[in-house]
Motif scaffolding. Sequence first.
Motif, PDB file in Angstrom:
ATOM      1  N   GLY A  34       0.794  -1.203  -0.033  1.00 22.36           N
ATOM      2  CA  GLY A  34       0.109   0.002  -0.004  1.00 22.36           C
ATOM      3  C   GLY A  34       0.577   1.296  -0.151  1.00 22.36           C
ATOM      4  O   GLY A  34       0.255   2.211   0.244  1.00 22.36           O
ATOM      5  N   GLN A  35       1.897   1.183  -0.396  1.00 22.50           N
ATOM      6  CA  GLN A  35       3.022   2.448  -0.221  1.00 22.50           C
ATOM      7  C   GLN A  35       3.251   2.898  -1.586  1.00 22.50           C
ATOM      8  O   GLN A  35       3.935   4.023  -1.590  1.00 22.50           O
ATOM      9  N   ILE A  36       2.522   2.618  -2.623  1.00 21.16           N
ATOM     10  CA  ILE A  36       2.920   2.976  -3.856  1.00 21.16           C
ATOM     11  C   ILE A  36       1.555   3.899  -4.545  1.00 21.16           C
ATOM     12  O   ILE A  36       0.496   3.409  -4.266  1.00 21.16           O
ATOM     13  N   PRO A  37       1.774   5.305  -4.861  1.00 20.42           N
ATOM     14  CA  PRO A  37       0.577   6.000  -5.192  1.00 20.42           C
ATOM     15  C   PRO A  37       0.019   5.388  -6.678  1.00 20.42           C
ATOM     16  O   PRO A  37       0.864   4.667  -7.419  1.00 20.42           O
ATOM     17  N   ARG A  38      -1.305   5.751  -6.931  1.00 24.79           N
ATOM     18  CA  ARG A  38      -1.882   5.370  -8.224  1.00 24.79           C
ATOM     19  C   ARG A  38      -1.775   7.069  -8.975  1.00 24.79           C
ATOM     20  O   ARG A  38      -2.194   7.816  -8.349  1.00 24.79           O
ATOM     21  N   ALA A  39      -1.728   6.513 -10.382  1.00 25.10           N
ATOM     22  CA  ALA A  39      -1.873   7.725 -11.049  1.00 25.10           C
ATOM     23  C   ALA A  39      -3.151   8.356 -10.903  1.00 25.10           C
ATOM     24  O   ALA A  39      -4.076   7.809 -10.506  1.00 25.10           O
ATOM     25  N   ARG A  40      -3.248   9.886 -11.195  1.00 26.14           N
ATOM     26  CA  ARG A  40      -4.552  10.642 -11.124  1.00 26.14           C
ATOM     27  C   ARG A  40      -5.651  10.163 -11.825  1.00 26.14           C
ATOM     28  O   ARG A  40      -6.915  10.081 -11.366  1.00 26.14           O
ATOM     29  N   SER A  41      -5.502   9.575 -13.063  1.00 26.18           N
ATOM     30  CA  SER A  41      -6.401   9.018 -13.750  1.00 26.18           C
ATOM     31  C   SER A  41      -5.914   7.854 -14.692  1.00 26.18           C
ATOM     32  O   SER A  41      -4.808   8.029 -15.280  1.00 26.18           O
ATOM     33  N   ILE A  42      -6.720   6.637 -14.799  1.00 27.44           N
ATOM     34  CA  ILE A  42      -6.590   5.573 -15.598  1.00 27.44           C
ATOM     35  C   ILE A  42      -7.628   5.454 -16.466  1.00 27.44           C
ATOM     36  O   ILE A  42      -8.714   4.760 -15.961  1.00 27.44           O
ATOM     37  N   LEU A  43      -7.771   5.857 -17.737  1.00 30.87           N
ATOM     38  CA  LEU A  43      -9.006   5.848 -18.524  1.00 30.87           C
ATOM     39  C   LEU A  43      -9.023   4.867 -19.786  1.00 30.87           C
ATOM     40  O   LEU A  43      -7.787   5.170 -20.489  1.00 30.87           O
ATOM     41  N   PRO A  44      -9.634   4.129 -20.062  1.00 32.74           N
ATOM     42  CA  PRO A  44      -9.840   3.395 -21.278  1.00 32.74           C
ATOM     43  C   PRO A  44     -10.107   4.361 -22.317  1.00 32.74           C
ATOM     44  O   PRO A  44     -11.522   4.913 -22.171  1.00 32.74           O
ATOM     45  N   VAL A  45      -9.719   4.794 -23.339  1.00 31.76           N
ATOM     46  CA  VAL A  45      -9.986   5.639 -24.438  1.00 31.76           C
ATOM     47  C   VAL A  45     -10.386   5.103 -26.013  1.00 31.76           C
ATOM     48  O   VAL A  45     -11.037   5.758 -26.627  1.00 31.76           O
ATOM     49  N   SER A  46     -10.174   3.975 -26.093  1.00 27.52           N
ATOM     50  CA  SER A  46     -10.493   2.903 -27.018  1.00 27.52           C
ATOM     51  C   SER A  46     -10.408   1.636 -27.250  1.00 27.52           C
ATOM     52  O   SER A  46      -9.652   1.163 -26.119  1.00 27.52           O
ATOM     53  N   ARG A  47     -11.497   0.863 -27.785  1.00 27.67           N
ATOM     54  CA  ARG A  47     -11.446  -0.608 -27.867  1.00 27.67           C
ATOM     55  C   ARG A  47     -11.664  -0.869 -29.020  1.00 27.67           C
ATOM     56  O   ARG A  47     -12.423  -0.498 -29.868  1.00 27.67           O
ATOM     57  N   THR A  48     -10.700  -2.020 -29.674  1.00 26.85           N
ATOM     58  CA  THR A  48     -10.772  -2.317 -31.053  1.00 26.85           C
ATOM     59  C   THR A  48     -11.159  -4.218 -30.939  1.00 26.85           C
ATOM     60  O   THR A  48     -10.275  -4.852 -30.296  1.00 26.85           O
ATOM     61  N   ASP A  49     -12.555  -4.525 -31.369  1.00 31.08           N
ATOM     62  CA  ASP A  49     -12.559  -6.001 -31.411  1.00 31.08           C
ATOM     63  C   ASP A  49     -12.276  -6.315 -32.831  1.00 31.08           C
ATOM     64  O   ASP A  49     -13.118  -5.600 -33.770  1.00 31.08           O
ATOM     65  N   ARG A  50     -11.805  -7.610 -33.141  1.00 27.57           N
ATOM     66  CA  ARG A  50     -11.445  -7.900 -34.525  1.00 27.57           C
ATOM     67  C   ARG A  50     -12.278  -9.457 -34.314  1.00 27.57           C
ATOM     68  O   ARG A  50     -11.978 -10.289 -33.597  1.00 27.57           O
ATOM     69  N   VAL A  51     -13.155  -9.568 -35.311  1.00 28.19           N
ATOM     70  CA  VAL A  51     -13.923 -10.765 -35.467  1.00 28.19           C
ATOM     71  C   VAL A  51     -14.060 -11.374 -36.617  1.00 28.19           C
ATOM     72  O   VAL A  51     -13.957 -10.791 -37.807  1.00 28.19           O
ATOM     73  N   VAL A  52     -14.559 -12.665 -36.854  1.00 26.65           N
ATOM     74  CA  VAL A  52     -14.691 -13.552 -37.766  1.00 26.65           C
ATOM     75  C   VAL A  52     -16.045 -13.978 -37.872  1.00 26.65           C
ATOM     76  O   VAL A  52     -16.550 -14.540 -36.905  1.00 26.65           O
TER      77      VAL A  52
END
Length: 329
Positions: free
Chosen positions: A178-196
């Motif tokens: 618990g001694q390490i900080p977390r970044a101010r924000s971690i946001l998913p900004v894109s998702r790519t799904d490749r399907v057949v």
Amino acid sequence: MVSASSLLLPSSVRDLASCVSDGAVRVACTTPASTLTVSSTTTSSSPPAPPSTLSVAVTYRTTPQAPSSPPLLLRLTWSSRSSHGAPPTLSFAGPTASSPAVQLRRRKGTCCLPSSSSSSTHSPPLALFWDLTAARYDGAASSPEPVSGFYVVAVAGAEVVLAVGDLAAEFVKAKFEGQIPRARSILPVSRTDRVVVAAAAPGQTPGAAVHTARVRFAEGAPEHEVAVGCCRAASGRPGEEELWVSVDGKRAVHARRLRWNFRGNQTVFVDGAPVDVLWDLHGWWFQDPPGCAVVMLRARSALESRLWLEEEAKAPGFALLVQAFKTPP
């Protein structure tokens, strides 16, 4: 730094921008998607058949706590394995253009990406930790992306800059006490799904092909199930195929006669905010060998913004991209 255009969107979508006129955008609804009234999401008598998912790539934008540290773009790609019974593989793309994608073939491990510096940017060394030994998958969705029982954690500059998976918080607490900080924000900004999309057997009427994904279009927004489907029209005549996009089971876009209407775009509202829906099926119908069908949903950063303006591209909203192939590329 990796540019947003090179990491968030593949070339097929950047080319799509030149094919779709902003003047053609129309608002399909003026209420949140949750209040849309729709009928069934398929017009075919055959049951929906989920396509086989080749890969799922999610890009995250991280804002470190240190004021001097620039935002980072980190990408995770989950890929299916061709050999029967083999587990999916995971690849990781680092924060700079000089950071090559790292293939993580073991189910558990650690690795380190060295620091990168140039006249324009500097990134600290990045340590990556992952554990997929107890990962569970959604068998019905046939996706290589796990749904629970795993973690992927990245640490840079004594900060957690990526934490994915339901076991990520537990790992960080145990590993770093618990001694390490977390970044101010971690946001998913894109998702790519490749399907057949599997072809119908000879003599069999093709049913509906439906691909679903769960996404959030904005920070703090609720999660939505987005479904992209295509089927033969009720008339059964070739050339009258139909495409639809639904949000939480409620149809938002319905395009008919796709061999003529193979490119288009509409704007819908989800959680009261505009989301542009674009499709390009030209490669699916007319390329030899066949190319892919592309459908994208992209949240606008503001109601007044316009599609593909340079200012909008610098700070794009979340984008979901679905690429469908007739055969694996």
